[in-house]
Motif scaffolding. Structure first.
Motif, PDB file in Angstrom:
ATOM      1  N   ALA A  43       6.071 -60.164 -19.596  1.00  0.00           N
ATOM      2  CA  ALA A  43       5.755 -58.760 -19.340  1.00  0.00           C
ATOM      3  C   ALA A  43       7.008 -57.912 -19.149  1.00  0.00           C
ATOM      4  O   ALA A  43       6.919 -56.687 -19.012  1.00  0.00           O
ATOM      5  N   GLY A  44       8.171 -58.545 -19.136  1.00  0.00           N
ATOM      6  CA  GLY A  44       9.417 -57.805 -18.963  1.00  0.00           C
ATOM      7  C   GLY A  44       9.898 -57.726 -17.530  1.00  0.00           C
ATOM      8  O   GLY A  44      10.915 -57.084 -17.247  1.00  0.00           O
ATOM      9  N   LYS A  45       9.200 -58.377 -16.590  1.00  0.00           N
ATOM     10  CA  LYS A  45       9.632 -58.397 -15.197  1.00  0.00           C
ATOM     11  C   LYS A  45      10.746 -59.417 -15.046  1.00  0.00           C
ATOM     12  O   LYS A  45      10.664 -60.526 -15.555  1.00  0.00           O
ATOM     13  N   TRP A  46      11.808 -59.015 -14.318  1.00  0.00           N
ATOM     14  CA  TRP A  46      12.937 -59.924 -14.183  1.00  0.00           C
ATOM     15  C   TRP A  46      13.157 -60.358 -12.744  1.00  0.00           C
ATOM     16  O   TRP A  46      12.826 -59.645 -11.798  1.00  0.00           O
ATOM     17  N   VAL A  90      25.647 -65.279 -12.407  1.00  0.00           N
ATOM     18  CA  VAL A  90      24.271 -64.874 -12.114  1.00  0.00           C
ATOM     19  C   VAL A  90      23.352 -65.310 -13.248  1.00  0.00           C
ATOM     20  O   VAL A  90      23.766 -65.438 -14.405  1.00  0.00           O
ATOM     21  N   SER A  91      22.100 -65.548 -12.891  1.00  0.00           N
ATOM     22  CA  SER A  91      21.086 -65.965 -13.852  1.00  0.00           C
ATOM     23  C   SER A  91      19.862 -65.088 -13.677  1.00  0.00           C
ATOM     24  O   SER A  91      19.542 -64.662 -12.553  1.00  0.00           O
ATOM     25  N   TYR A  92      19.174 -64.813 -14.793  1.00  0.00           N
ATOM     26  CA  TYR A  92      17.984 -63.965 -14.746  1.00  0.00           C
ATOM     27  C   TYR A  92      16.875 -64.593 -15.581  1.00  0.00           C
ATOM     28  O   TYR A  92      17.126 -65.101 -16.684  1.00  0.00           O
ATOM     29  N   ASN A  93      15.684 -64.549 -15.031  1.00  0.00           N
ATOM     30  CA  ASN A  93      14.501 -64.924 -15.797  1.00  0.00           C
ATOM     31  C   ASN A  93      13.707 -63.668 -16.107  1.00  0.00           C
ATOM     32  O   ASN A  93      13.398 -62.875 -15.209  1.00  0.00           O
ATOM     33  N   ILE A  94      13.404 -63.448 -17.374  1.00  0.00           N
ATOM     34  CA  ILE A  94      12.609 -62.289 -17.802  1.00  0.00           C
ATOM     35  C   ILE A  94      11.287 -62.813 -18.327  1.00  0.00           C
ATOM     36  O   ILE A  94      11.250 -63.559 -19.324  1.00  0.00           O
ATOM     37  N   ASP A  95      10.182 -62.496 -17.655  1.00  0.00           N
ATOM     38  CA  ASP A  95       8.893 -63.027 -18.087  1.00  0.00           C
ATOM     39  C   ASP A  95       8.359 -62.247 -19.282  1.00  0.00           C
ATOM     40  O   ASP A  95       8.983 -61.284 -19.761  1.00  0.00           O
ATOM     41  N   THR A 115      22.313 -66.663 -23.382  1.00  0.00           N
ATOM     42  CA  THR A 115      20.988 -67.148 -23.026  1.00  0.00           C
ATOM     43  C   THR A 115      21.064 -68.640 -22.784  1.00  0.00           C
ATOM     44  O   THR A 115      21.902 -69.343 -23.353  1.00  0.00           O
ATOM     45  N   THR A 116      20.176 -69.150 -21.936  1.00  0.00           N
ATOM     46  CA  THR A 116      20.172 -70.585 -21.619  1.00  0.00           C
ATOM     47  C   THR A 116      18.845 -71.247 -21.943  1.00  0.00           C
ATOM     48  O   THR A 116      18.712 -72.463 -21.802  1.00  0.00           O
ATOM     49  N   GLY A 117      17.876 -70.481 -22.362  1.00  0.00           N
ATOM     50  CA  GLY A 117      16.557 -71.001 -22.697  1.00  0.00           C
ATOM     51  C   GLY A 117      15.597 -69.850 -22.857  1.00  0.00           C
ATOM     52  O   GLY A 117      15.971 -68.669 -22.751  1.00  0.00           O
ATOM     53  N   ARG A 118      14.344 -70.152 -23.095  1.00  0.00           N
ATOM     54  CA  ARG A 118      13.349 -69.115 -23.329  1.00  0.00           C
ATOM     55  C   ARG A 118      13.235 -68.188 -22.124  1.00  0.00           C
ATOM     56  O   ARG A 118      12.846 -68.593 -21.040  1.00  0.00           O
ATOM     57  N   GLY A 119      13.598 -66.907 -22.325  1.00  0.00           N
ATOM     58  CA  GLY A 119      13.460 -65.911 -21.275  1.00  0.00           C
ATOM     59  C   GLY A 119      14.499 -65.997 -20.180  1.00  0.00           C
ATOM     60  O   GLY A 119      14.344 -65.343 -19.134  1.00  0.00           O
ATOM     61  N   TRP A 120      15.578 -66.754 -20.397  1.00  0.00           N
ATOM     62  CA  TRP A 120      16.614 -66.896 -19.377  1.00  0.00           C
ATOM     63  C   TRP A 120      17.961 -66.449 -19.929  1.00  0.00           C
ATOM     64  O   TRP A 120      18.337 -66.812 -21.047  1.00  0.00           O
ATOM     65  N   ILE A 121      18.680 -65.650 -19.105  1.00  0.00           N
ATOM     66  CA  ILE A 121      20.037 -65.264 -19.469  1.00  0.00           C
ATOM     67  C   ILE A 121      20.987 -65.623 -18.322  1.00  0.00           C
ATOM     68  O   ILE A 121      20.562 -65.769 -17.170  1.00  0.00           O
ATOM     69  N   ALA A 172      28.907 -68.917 -23.543  1.00  0.00           N
ATOM     70  CA  ALA A 172      28.029 -69.413 -24.597  1.00  0.00           C
ATOM     71  C   ALA A 172      27.237 -70.590 -24.057  1.00  0.00           C
ATOM     72  O   ALA A 172      27.733 -71.356 -23.215  1.00  0.00           O
ATOM     73  N   SER A 173      26.002 -70.731 -24.522  1.00  0.00           N
ATOM     74  CA  SER A 173      25.164 -71.853 -24.117  1.00  0.00           C
ATOM     75  C   SER A 173      24.174 -72.170 -25.235  1.00  0.00           C
ATOM     76  O   SER A 173      23.484 -71.273 -25.719  1.00  0.00           O
ATOM     77  N   PRO A 174      24.083 -73.458 -25.638  1.00  0.00           N
ATOM     78  CA  PRO A 174      23.039 -73.834 -26.595  1.00  0.00           C
ATOM     79  C   PRO A 174      21.727 -74.179 -25.908  1.00  0.00           C
ATOM     80  O   PRO A 174      20.743 -74.480 -26.561  1.00  0.00           O
ATOM     81  N   GLY A 175      21.732 -74.148 -24.564  1.00  0.00           N
ATOM     82  CA  GLY A 175      20.572 -74.569 -23.790  1.00  0.00           C
ATOM     83  C   GLY A 175      20.831 -75.903 -23.126  1.00  0.00           C
ATOM     84  O   GLY A 175      21.959 -76.410 -23.083  1.00  0.00           O
ATOM     85  N   ASN A 176      19.772 -76.485 -22.570  1.00  0.00           N
ATOM     86  CA  ASN A 176      19.838 -77.799 -21.932  1.00  0.00           C
ATOM     87  C   ASN A 176      20.856 -77.842 -20.791  1.00  0.00           C
ATOM     88  O   ASN A 176      21.441 -78.886 -20.504  1.00  0.00           O
TER      89      ASN A 176
END
Length: 702
Positions: A625-628, A618-623, A602-608, A645-649
């Protein structure tokens, strides 16, 4: 000759259960000492145990150290063996208080004597070192000694019989006085002539002891007072006060001899020995505290940055620094216990209209303040910066000029006359003030608090270790691993647990700095509670949470969402506790199929973020409601990495099958583009290595 022990009768029973065997380091440089348990989680011993010159720095021991208590016979298994996680030296005496990773439950600490020993007194001295007949004894020995001389800091003692000898092998062993109520601690072993010890030709048997009866206040302040409040005076001096949270009693206040060298404007305490302070010109400084008792000392302030015009600062103990300037609230992420400019990131505007007179943090993502109108306001700021405010009390809070909190629902308010009151909030995060109890009839002090700034050290202070990124893992033999790295993936420290996980690990996700979720190949999900990371990695017995967790990979976004992939299906779960049980892992949601990733994080809230076997990143945003929504950041070159691995930022780490680490920085991690990803892959000349088969970084925002 420092570092010695007692050669006398073997101790039996539980009378001396408080005596500690202290093991410092390993291999050829290992040292053995003794000490005494003076509080459930603290032992007192000699400074020579940790440094040959007796100069010990406050903080984590320089080398791995363990203490054994409640065990007169070291071949037995009773009592407690625990790592030493923190040292507090006394600058005026060769004495150190060592904090254990876990309390010594069931073992009664020794009472520290209240009066000075006198010439002619008889003392019992205990230790684990060499005797008259054994080089490395496995049993605690005691001997009887008479006091031949005493001054303000030391005693001279001599053996009462031929068998009472003090020998090389252990420093810090307790000298005890018998009273009608039992044994009490009056001194610690320091130097000896070693007469009568195995292998010695010296005939003199005298020894010198460090008095600790007149250190009883310092010991109590360190081991009992759990609240630390730092402050600044108008002339630039620092102050330190120790308070017992359960009673509101202040045990000490110390003022530094040195001054900061600037006029402080705002103050935030990161941990027990690190402060952040701004001056009236907008410069931010880091102040490293080197001692608090009996003297308050600190290094020359380190300039961290400019443009810090905040009127108020507060740190939440969990990585978030809050500041208010011109009624605008900002949040920063602090990624190091000793931050430089690069360790204070994610400058985020939370909102305007925060017209607060005072500001403090009460726990992770929660702040508390008062208004000129007398309202006590609490705010929760979620990981993406959305805030919710609560009026806990609508009147009566106009008086405090300063408000501080160490957490745990404890609030301290100082008024204009220097009175410090304390309050307890039974449920500090419920948005209600009906359960706030005032202790107005028993203030901390009725007067005397004349500091211009005040700030409490968070009871839960993360990060404790001076590392930008913390990565947990599991190696091929199912040992837990911990790697502290700089911002470029280069290890600062790397440790492997002595204990193994009692199952074959399959997937890992780090929730926070002391909580990891790990699945077994059998499909069971376990919670691992980390008790210490540096200098030794320890953890409690894994907690079995549930079955059916057949995921090949797990990742936690730091904001309540746990993601897992099994057979190409991505699922999301909601985590509702920092130490979850099965009931705290809810909202099992299928996001979609076709997520055939080789590794993901994961790279942040709702992001993998993940890579594929054909080399794509590849990167994905999951809102919510579960829509990606998916994005291809790179079309080739990423198939060499078996772990991500990612701590974010925007910080990404790729680990190859050989353990080589590549570090990448994404300037805009949520724009769906990979053109701004810059790589600093490890070179053959200076490879970075992470050998764990599973890796997971602590999220910055967790």
């Amino acid at each position: 000759m420092p570092a010695f022990a007692v050669g006398g009768a073997e101790a039996t029973g539980t009378t001396y259960d408080f005596v500690a065997k202290v093991s410092v380091g390993s291999g050829a440089g290992a040292r053995g000492c003794s000490g005494a348990l003076v509080a459930p989680q603290w032992i007192v011993t000699a400074a020579d145990c940790f440094a040959s010159d007796g100069k010990v720095a406050a903080g984590v021991p320089a080398v791995a150290t363990t203490a054994t208590v409640g065990r007169a016979d070291l071949t037995e298994t009773d009592g407690l063996v625990a790592p030493v996680v923190y040292l507090v030296p006394n600058l005026d005496r060769g004495v150190v208080l060592a904090k254990l990773a876990t309390p010594a439950t069931g073992i009664t600490p020794v009472v520290v004597g209240a009066s000075a020993p006198s010439t002619g007194d008889e003392l019992t001295v205990a230790g684990f070192g060499r005797t008259a007949t054994e080089w490395v004894p496995k049993k605690l020995h005691t001997g009887t000694f008479g006091v031949t001389a005493a001054d303000d800091t030391a005693l001279t003692i001599a053996g009462s019989s031929e068998s009472s000898v003090i020998c090389k092998g252990d420093a810090g062993g307790p000298a005890l006085r018998s009273t009608s109520s039992g044994l009490e601690l009056v001194a610690l072993n320091q130097r000896t002539w070693q007469g009568g010890c195995l292998g010695e030709t010296e005939t003199r048997r005298e020894a010198v002891e460090i008095r600790v009866d007149n250190l009883a206040g310092w010991i109590k302040q360190t081991t009992v007072a759990d609240v630390s409040i730092f402050g600044t005076l108008a002339d630039g001096h620092l102050t330190y006060s120790a308070i017992v949270s359960s009673s509101g009693d202040r045990l000490t206040t110390v003022t530094s001899t040195a001054t900061l060298g600037f006029t402080p404007k705002a103050l935030a305490t990161l941990n027990a020995n690190t402060l952040l302070a701004t001056d009236t010109a907008g410069v931010l400084y880091r102040v490293d505290v080197t001692g608090v008792n009996p003297a308050l000392t600190f290094n020359a302030p380190v300039k961290v940055g400019t443009g810090w015009t905040h009127d108020l600062l507060a740190y939440d103990g969990d990585g978030s620094l809050f500041g208010i300037a011109a009624n605008t609230l900002r949040r920063y992420t602090v990624t190091s216990a000793k931050p430089e400019a690069s360790n204070i990131i994610n400058n985020t505007v939370i909102g305007s209209g925060f017209a607060l007179k005072t500001l403090t943090a009460t726990g992770p993502d929660w702040i508390l303040g008062t208004t000129d109108a007398g309202v006590l306001r609490s705010y929760y700021i979620d990981p993406v910066g959305k805030w919710t405010g609560y009026s806990l009390v609508t009147t009566g809070w106009a008086g405090p000029t300063h408000l501080v909190s160490p957490g745990n629902g404890i609030y301290y308010a100082r008024n204009g006359s220097g009175r410090l009151d304390w309050y307890t909030d039974g449920a500090p995060f419920d948005g209600k003030g009906t359960d706030i109890a005032s202790h107005s009839s028993d203030p901390v002090d009725a007067s005397g608090w004349n500091q211009t700034l005040l700030s409490a050290a968070p009871l839960r202070a993360f990060p404790q270790n001076a590392a930008d990124v913390s990565v947990f893992g599991v190696d091929d033999t199912n040992h837990l691993t911990y790697t502290a790295t700089d911002a470029f993936g280069a290890p600062i420290a790397a440790v492997t647990s002595a204990a193994t996980l009692p199952f074959e690990a399959k997937a890992i996700a780090t929730l926070n700095y002391d909580t990891v979720l790990v699945t077994a190949t059998t499909g069971r999900l376990f919670r691992i509670d980390v008790t210490t990371t540096l200098p030794v990695l320890t953890f409690a017995a894994p907690v079995d949470l549930a079955g059916g967790w057949t995921h090949d990979m797990l990742a936690y976004d730091g904001a309540g969402s746990l993601f897992g992939i099994a057979s190409g299906t991505l699922r999301r779960y909601t985590i509702t506790s920092t130490k979850p049980v099965a009931a705290n892992i809810t909202a099992n949601t299928s996001i979609g199929t076709g997520f055939t990733l080789k590794a993901f994080t994961t790279t942040g809230r709702g992001w993998i973020l993940g890579n594929t076997s054909d080399g794509r990143l590849v990167s994905y945003n999951i809102d919510d409601a579960g829509k990606w929504t998916g994005y291809t950041l790179a079309t080739s070159g990423w198939d060499i990495y078996t772990r991500l691995a990612s701590p974010g930022n925007g910080m990404y780490y790729g680990v190859t099958a050989e353990g080589t680490v590549g570090y990448f920085r994404d300037a805009a991690p949520y724009d769906g583009k990979g053109t701004d990803i810059e790589g600093t892959a490890s070179t053959p000349e200076a490879p970075r290595k992470w050998s764990s088969k599973l890796v997971s970084a602590v999220p910055f925002i967790s």
